[in-house]
Design an enzyme around this catalytic site. Structure first.
Site, short mmCIF file in Angstrom:
data_model
loop_
_atom_site.label_atom_id
_atom_site.label_comp_id
_atom_site.label_asym_id
_atom_site.label_seq_id
_atom_site.Cartn_x
_atom_site.Cartn_y
_atom_site.Cartn_z
NE ARG A 177 10.05 -1.73 0.26
CZ ARG A 177 10.44 -0.50 0.03
NH1 ARG A 177 10.65 0.33 1.03
NH2 ARG A 177 10.64 -0.05 -1.20
NE ARG A 220 -4.79 -11.72 -7.84
CZ ARG A 220 -4.66 -11.68 -6.52
NH1 ARG A 220 -3.92 -12.58 -5.90
NH2 ARG A 220 -5.27 -10.77 -5.81
CB CYS A 264 -1.11 -1.83 -8.46
SG CYS A 264 -0.70 -3.50 -8.97
CD GLU A 290 7.89 4.65 -5.31
OE1 GLU A 290 8.49 5.29 -4.44
OE2 GLU A 290 7.33 3.56 -5.09
CE1 TYR A 333 15.69 -3.45 -1.13
CE2 TYR A 333 15.07 -1.79 -2.73
CZ TYR A 333 14.96 -2.33 -1.47
OH TYR A 333 14.10 -1.77 -0.55
#
Length: 134
Positions: free
Chosen positions: A7, A63, A74, A77, A107
């Site tokens: 993640r 890419r 994609c 959220e 993160y």
């Protein structure tokens, strides 16, 4: 080799194509570096972006980094009240010999608040972190 999920998240400064792609590229690069992964180790990557990021697809950054043989997706959220704005999250699936406890979730920047239990100085995450949520 075993399949592991990694993640990561990053908050971008503003919704401009170059800014979005460069920050997502930084996140991808750090995820690979932190976990000793090569592009050929990647199985797939899922990107989510908050609803205030509309200038580019986060997968474009992958890419541009040369990840042309990796399936990318994609998605939007969830738009939760009080959620962190201008945030891209990544869930990468990779082949690795690392144990789950040794996978390093990343993160960066403002996104460190999403998982303060994983954050470490410099904006990355600690090894041996569970990687749930955020």
């Amino acid at each position: 080799m075993t399949v592991r999920a990694v993640r990561g998240a990053i908050q971008v400064e503003r919704d401009e194509p170059d800014v979005l792609r460069s920050r997502v590229a930084l996140l991808i690069t750090e995820i690979l570096r932190a976990n000793g992964l090569e592009p050929d180790d990647l199985i797939s990557m899922i990107f989510t972006a908050t609803s205030d990021l509309v200038s580019a697809f986060p997968a474009e950054a992958a890419r541009e980094l040369g990840l042309v043989d990796v399936p990318l997706m994609c998605a939007r959220e969830l738009d939760v009240e009080g959620g962190l704005p201008r945030t891209v999250r990544i869930l990468a699936h990779a082949e690795t010999d690392r144990r789950p406890a040794d996978v390093r979730h990343v993160y960066l920047g403002g996104a460190a608040v999403l998982r303060p239990d994983l954050a470490r100085p410099g904006g990355g995450t600690a090894p041996g972190s569970p990687g749930t949520g955020g």
